[in-house]
Design an enzyme around this catalytic site. Structure first.
Site, PDB file in Angstrom:
ATOM      1  CG  HIS A   1      -2.091   0.866   1.177  1.00  0.00           C
ATOM      2  ND1 HIS A   1      -2.392   1.652   0.080  1.00  0.00           N
ATOM      3  CD2 HIS A   1      -3.083   1.119   2.089  1.00  0.00           C
ATOM      4  CE1 HIS A   1      -3.502   2.341   0.313  1.00  0.00           C
ATOM      5  NE2 HIS A   1      -3.940   2.030   1.519  1.00  0.00           N
TER       6      HIS A   1
ATOM      7  CB  CYS B   1      -3.483   2.583   7.247  1.00  0.00           C
ATOM      8  SG  CYS B   1      -4.044   0.902   7.643  1.00  0.00           S
TER       9      CYS B   1
ATOM     10  CD  GLN C   1      -2.480   4.790   4.886  1.00  0.00           C
ATOM     11  OE1 GLN C   1      -3.573   4.687   4.351  1.00  0.00           O
ATOM     12  NE2 GLN C   1      -2.230   5.724   5.789  1.00  0.00           N
TER      13      GLN C   1
ATOM     14  NE  ARG D   1      -3.761   7.041   1.084  1.00  0.00           N
ATOM     15  CZ  ARG D   1      -4.612   6.032   0.906  1.00  0.00           C
ATOM     16  NH1 ARG D   1      -5.163   5.454   1.936  1.00  0.00           N
ATOM     17  NH2 ARG D   1      -4.892   5.574  -0.317  1.00  0.00           N
TER      18      ARG D   1
HETATM   19  N1  NVA Z   1      -4.314  -4.099   5.700  1.00  0.00           N
HETATM   20  C1  NVA Z   1      -5.569  -3.452   5.398  1.00  0.00           C
HETATM   21  C2  NVA Z   1      -5.322  -2.023   4.990  1.00  0.00           C
HETATM   22  C3  NVA Z   1      -6.568  -1.238   4.680  1.00  0.00           C
HETATM   23  C4  NVA Z   1      -6.273   0.148   4.248  1.00  0.00           C
HETATM   24  C5  NVA Z   1      -6.284  -4.206   4.306  1.00  0.00           C
HETATM   25  O1  NVA Z   1      -5.635  -4.590   3.323  1.00  0.00           O
HETATM   26  O2  NVA Z   1      -7.487  -4.434   4.442  1.00  0.00           O
HETATM   27  N1   CP Z   2      -6.324   3.559   4.465  1.00  0.00           N
HETATM   28  C1   CP Z   2      -7.071   3.247   3.396  1.00  0.00           C
HETATM   29  O1   CP Z   2      -6.560   2.883   2.316  1.00  0.00           O
HETATM   30  O2   CP Z   2      -8.399   3.407   3.583  1.00  0.00           O
HETATM   31  P1   CP Z   2      -9.565   2.912   2.608  1.00  0.00           P
HETATM   32  O3   CP Z   2      -9.492   1.395   2.580  1.00  0.00           O
HETATM   33  O4   CP Z   2     -10.832   3.425   3.211  1.00  0.00           O
HETATM   34  O5   CP Z   2      -9.304   3.466   1.233  1.00  0.00           O
END
Ligand code: NVA
Ligand code: CP
Length: 303
Positions: free
Chosen positions: A130, A262, A133, A290
């Site tokens: 990610h 996050c 983020q 973000r």
């Molecule tokens: N580790 C989490 C992050 C969400 C922003 C997921 O992948 O669901």
């Molecule tokens: N932190 C993040 O990516 O949030 P969302 O899953 O809501 O986009």
């Protein structure tokens, strides 16, 4: 910069620092409601195979502020990889749109999308990483400190996509990064080794939260079961019980430590209301950033 924004490891230390600077500049322009029409007459395709609040809202708001048009393509719209091959979608969407942002399950799918796309592709999260983020997170930390030198970030929880992007950041930017996770939930070994290859960083993977957090400038956590793993949530709740970031754990650092997440957070599981609402919690700064970090990424990719 690379043509696409897929991994933090593809950036040099200088490019990371330049992106932080550009993010701060764009943040001040956005807050002052200045005109910045970098994407006038341009469009952004936002492909989501998973749910989202922050990613969807911040990309759409940012691209619109920069004078462009953003299209939301949800899980039931184009059926990437299901209704149509990824390499076909890549060539179709990139003929219409100047930038593509995608949130997908399989990391190999975003690599394929980028390989076949003529337009820059921005990774809005995969099962593996990610990067947007973590660029917002390092921007948030840089706003709270005089310098990024001697930074110790301690992540507590599942060794997931967030951790992989932190490790990739540590492979470029010198820092101490500790991942404290239950046994069997460690991050990808190759990514840990990539970070360890940066001799200016110190990388620790350990299983004792009350030891791991000592001396940390930041304690970071995330959900124990990520998107795509929610059926494991109940089982994981028991395994992760000692890894909850609560007031007692925050106090263990012996420092004025920031709390980061996050989001979305599952209050009462990986962290508590007390920690989320504490003065040291910067979770909503992260969420705001973000927008600014991604604006900088999209501008840098197209300049
Ligand atoms: N580790 C989490 C992050 C969400 C922003 C997921 O992948 O669901
Ligand atoms: N932190 C993040 O990516 O949030 P969302 O899953 O809501 O986009």
């Amino acid at each position: 910069m690379d043509k696409h924004f897929l991994h933090i490891k593809n950036l040099s230390k200088e490019e990371i620092l330049d992106l932080i600077k550009l993010s701060k500049d764009l943040k001040s322009k956005f807050r002052n409601k200045e005109d910045f029409k970098h994407f006038h007459n341009k469009s952004l395709a936002m492909i989501f195979a998973k749910p989202s609040a922050r990613t969807r809202i911040s990309f759409e708001t940012g691209f619109t502020w920069m004078g462009g048009h953003a299209l939301f393509l949800g899980p039931n719209d184009i059926g990437i990889g299901k209704r149509e091959a990824i390499k076909d979608i890549a060539r179709v969407v990139s003929r219409y749109n100047d930038v593509i942002m995608a949130r997908l399950f399989d990391h190999a799918h975003i690599l394929e999308l980028a390989e076949y796309s003529d337009s820059p592709v921005v990774n809005g999260l995969t099962d593996y990483n990610h990067p947007c983020q973590i660029m917002a997170d390092i921007l948030t930390i840089s706003e709270r400190r005089d310098s990024l030198d001697d930074l110790h970030v301690c992540y507590v929880g599942d060794g997931n996509n967030i951790v992989h992007s932190w490790l990739q950041l540590a492979s470029r930017l010198p820092m101490k990064f500790t991942c404290v996770c239950p046994e069997g939930f460690a991050p990808d070994k190759e990514t840990v080794n990539l970070a360890k290859a940066n001799i200016e960083s110190e990388i620790i993977v350990t299983h004792d939260p009350m030891e791991g957090v000592v001396g940390a400038d930041v304690i970071y956590t995330d959900v124990w079961a990520s998107m795509g793993q929610k059926e494991e949530a109940e089982k994981r709740e028991k395994i992760f019980a000692d890894f909850q970031v609560n007031g007692k754990m925050m106090a263990r650092t012996g420092k004025n430590t920031l709390f980061m997440h996050c989001l979305p957070a599952e209050r009462g599981r990986e962290t508590t209301d007390e920690v989320m609402e504490a003065e040291y919690s910067v979770v909503f700064d992260q969420a705001e950033n973000r927008l600014h970090a991604q604006n900088a990424i999209m501008v840098a990719l197209t300049s």
